[in-house]
Write an enzyme that holds these catalytic residues in place. Structure first.
Site, PDB file in Angstrom:
ATOM      1  NE  ARG A 197      32.056  46.667  28.161  1.00 22.14           N
ATOM      2  CZ  ARG A 197      31.083  46.518  27.599  1.00 22.14           C
ATOM      3  NH1 ARG A 197      29.782  45.381  27.879  1.00 22.14           N
ATOM      4  NH2 ARG A 197      30.149  47.601  28.479  1.00 22.14           N
ATOM      5  CE  LYS A 234      30.615  38.736  33.213  1.00 22.41           C
ATOM      6  NZ  LYS A 234      29.804  39.145  32.058  1.00 22.41           N
ATOM      7  CE1 TYR A 241      40.939  42.636  68.670  1.00 25.84           C
ATOM      8  CE2 TYR A 241      43.081  42.071  69.984  1.00 25.84           C
ATOM      9  CZ  TYR A 241      42.052  41.793  69.073  1.00 25.84           C
ATOM     10  OH  TYR A 241      41.828  40.934  68.614  1.00 25.84           O
TER      11      TYR A 241
END
Ligand code: UD1
Ligand code: MG
Length: 457
Positions: A16, A23, A348
Site C-alpha cells: 500500500r 516499507k 559557496y
C-alpha cells in the site's frame, strides 16, 4: 531484568506504500522505520536482535543496528508465527526473555518495552502489549478476565461479541525464550486468512498451564505504518516528541511546528531556532547558537555562540566554530569555519578550512571541483577575501592575506600578501550618450520602413 532478545518482524511487502523500497526502510525523522524499533529495543535492554526480512530486498545491509543483529529471510509470508519461526536458529539456544516487535511500528518507546519485560519478570510466561483503539477495526481483540489474557481473536475470525471489545493487540509481545519455540510449533493455520497467527500462542500457553497477562500502552506508540498517510501521521507524532526534547534541553523554538528535527539532532542550552528550519541527521547545535529562519542543516556541528542563517545551507561534514557567522544564501560543504570567522552573504564554501576571524566577502566561491576531482582550499586566520572572488582549489591563502574584490585566485597567496586580479577599467567620456543615439536612430529607421508584403497586422 536481564538483557532480552528482540525479534523484529519486517517481512511485510508494504504494497500500500506504492514504493520500490521495502516499507520498513522508509525514513521517519531521518532514519528508516525499523531503525527506530531497533533503537527502542536497545535502549530498553535488548542485547541481541533477530530481524525477519523479505526475500530479494536491497537496503537492509545498510541499516545502522545499535545491537548485534542477525537477519533471517522469510521466503514465504505465511503469518506472524511463521515469521518468528524463521529466526529459529537464533532462538533455539535462547533461554532468556524474547520480545517480538513489528518493524512498521516505529513509535514504540523504550519505557513501554521495559514495562513489558518487567511483567515477564513478575512470573508470567507471556505478556502482550494491548491498547485501547479509537477504531478497533482490523486489529486482533484481547479477550481478558481478571487481569489475565485468555485469547486474542483476529478481526476476521471474531464473533460479534468479541468484535465489540475495544482493547486490541498491538502485536508487541514478550515470551520466556525456553518455551517459545514449543508454542510456535503447535500453532496451526486453521483460520479465515489461512495464516500462522502468533496471537494463537496465548491459548496454547494457557492450555500448558502458563500465566499470560497483558499491559496497556498508548495507541500513539503502536501506530502501524501501512500507507504514506500513516507515515505522515507517524512523522507528525515523532516531530512533536523531538521538538519537546529540544525545548526540554534548553532550546527556544519560536514556531515549533515549523521546525523539523532528525531522530539524533542534539541541541544545547539557550539555542534559538527561528521558524522554518530543517535539521537532517547527524547535527549537533552547541549552546547559545542562533539558527535563523529557513536554514537547512545536515551532518553539521555548530559550536557555541555561532549565528547561522537566515537561508543558510550547511551540508554534511561542516563545522562552524564558536561565534562564527554564516549568513544568508551561504552554502557550506565539508568545511570548517573556525572561531569568529564570517561568511555572511551569498557564498559557496566547499572542502575548505577557514581560519579564525577570517572574513569572506559576499559572493565568494571556492571552485573545488574540476569535473573530475574535488580539491581543498585553505584560508588562513584573519584573511580578508574581497567580494566576488573565485578561489580555484587546490589553493592556500595565507594568514592575514588580503584578496582584492573580484579576484580569481589560482595560486597560493603568502601570509599577509595582497593579491588581486582585475581587468583594466575602460572610461569614455560621453560614451553613454553616443550609444543611446545610435540605438534610437536604428529604432526610428525600422519604424519608417514599409511593412513587408503579405504581412497582415
Ligand atoms: C497483526 C496481529 C493483530 C494485531 C495487529 C497490530 C496477527 C495474526 N495479527 O495483524 O492481532 O492487532 O497486527 O498491528 O499477528 N509479518 C512478517 N511475516 C509474515 C506476516 C507478517 O514479517 O508472514 C510482519 C509484517 O511485516 C508486520 C507484522 O509482521 O510488521 C504484522 O503483520 P501484518 O500482516 O501487518 O498483521 P496485521 O494483520 O496487521
Ligand atoms: Mg499490520
Amino acid at each position: 531484568m536481564a538483557g532480552f532478545h528482540a525479534v523484529v518482524l519486517a517481512a511485510g511487502q508494504g504494497t500500500r506504500m506504492k514504493s520500490a523500497i521495502p516499507k520498513v526502510l522508509h525514513p521517519l525523522a531521518g532514519a528508516p522505520l525499523v531503525e527506530h524499533v531497533l533503537r527502542a529495543a536497545a535502549e530498553a535492554g535488548a542485547v541481541r536482535c533477530s530481524a525477519v526480512i523479505p526475500p530479494d530486498a536491497a537496503g537492509f545491509d545498510k541499516l545502522a543496528t545499535p545491537i548485534e543483529t542477525r537477519f533471517f529471510v522469510q521466503e514465504e509470508r505465511l503469518g506472524t508465527a511463521h515469521a518468528v519461526l524463521t529466526a529459529r536458529a537464533a532462538l533455539e539456544a535462547e533461554d532468556g526473555p524474547v520480545l517480538v516487535l513489528y518493524g512498521d511500528t516505529p513509535l514504540v518507546s523504550a519505557e513501554s518495552l521495559k514495562r513489558l519485560a518487567a511483567a515477564l519478570d513478575g512470573g508470567a510466561q507471556m505478556v502482550v502489549a494491548g491498547f485501547h483503539a479509537r477504531d478497533p477495526k482490523g486489529y486482533g481483540r484481547l479477550v481478558t478476565a481478571d487481569g489475565e489474557l485468555l485469547a486474542i481473536r483476529e478481526d476476521k475470525d471474531a464473533t460479534p461479541e468479541e468484535r465489540a471489545i475495544g482493547l486490541c493487540n498491538s502485536g508487541i509481545m514478550a515470551f520466556e525464550g525456553a518455551t517459545l519455540l514449543g508454542l510456535l510449533e503447535r500453532i496451526g493455520n486453521n483460520n479465515k486468512a489461512g495464516e500462522y497467527y502468533l496471537p494463537d500462542a496465548v491459548e496454547i500457553a494457557r492450555a500448558d498451564g502458563h500465566r499470560v497477562v497483558f499491559q496497556v500502552i498508548g495507541e500513539d506508540e503502536v501506530r502501524g505504518v501501512n500507507t504514506r498517510a500513516q507515515l505522515a501521521e507517524a512523522e507528525a507524532i515523532m516531530q512533536g516528541r523531538l521538538r519537546a526534547r529540544a525545548m526540554e534541553s534548553g532550546a527556544t523554538l519560536i514556531a515549533p511546528e515549523s521546525v523539523t528535527f532528525s531522530y539524533d539532532t542534539v541541541t544545547g542550552q539557550d539555542v534559538l531556532v527561528e521558524p522554518n528550519v530543517f535539521f537532517g541527521p547527524k547535527t549537533v547545535i552547541g549552546d547559545g547558537v542562533t539558527i535563523k529562519g529557513f536554514s537547512h542543516i545536515e551532518g553539521a556541528t555548530v559550536e557555541a555562540g555561532a549565528i547561522v542563517g537566515p537561508f543558510a545551507r550547511l551540508r554534511p561534514g561542516t563545522r562552524v566554530g564558536p561565534t562564527a557567522h554564516i549568513g544568508n544564501f551561504v552554502e557550506l560543504k565539508a568545511s570548517h569555519v573556525k572561531a569568529g570567522a564570517k561568511v555572511n552573504h551569498l557564498s559557496y564554501i566547499g572542502d575548505t578550512e577557514v581560519g579564525e576571524k577570517a572574513n569572506i566577502g559576499a559572493g565568494t566561491i571556492t571552485c573545488n571541483y574540476d569535473g573530475y576531482k574535488k580539491y581543498k582550499t585553505v584560508i588562513g586566520a584573519g584573511a580578508f577575501i574581497g567580494s566576488n572572488s573565485a578561489l580555484i582549489a587546490p589553493v592556500k591563502i595565507g594568514d592575514g592575506a588580503y584578496l582584492g574584490t573580484g579576484s580569481v585566485i589560482g595560486k597560493d597567496v603568502p601570509d599577509h600578501a595582497l593579491a588581486v586580479t582585475r581587468s583594466p577599467l575602460v572610461m569614455r567620456e560621453g560614451g553613454a550618450l553616443r550609444i543611446r543615439a545610435r540605438h534610437e536612430a536604428r529604432a526610428k529607421a525600422a519604424a519608417a520602413a514599409p511593412a513587408p508584403k503579405g504581412d497582415k497586422q
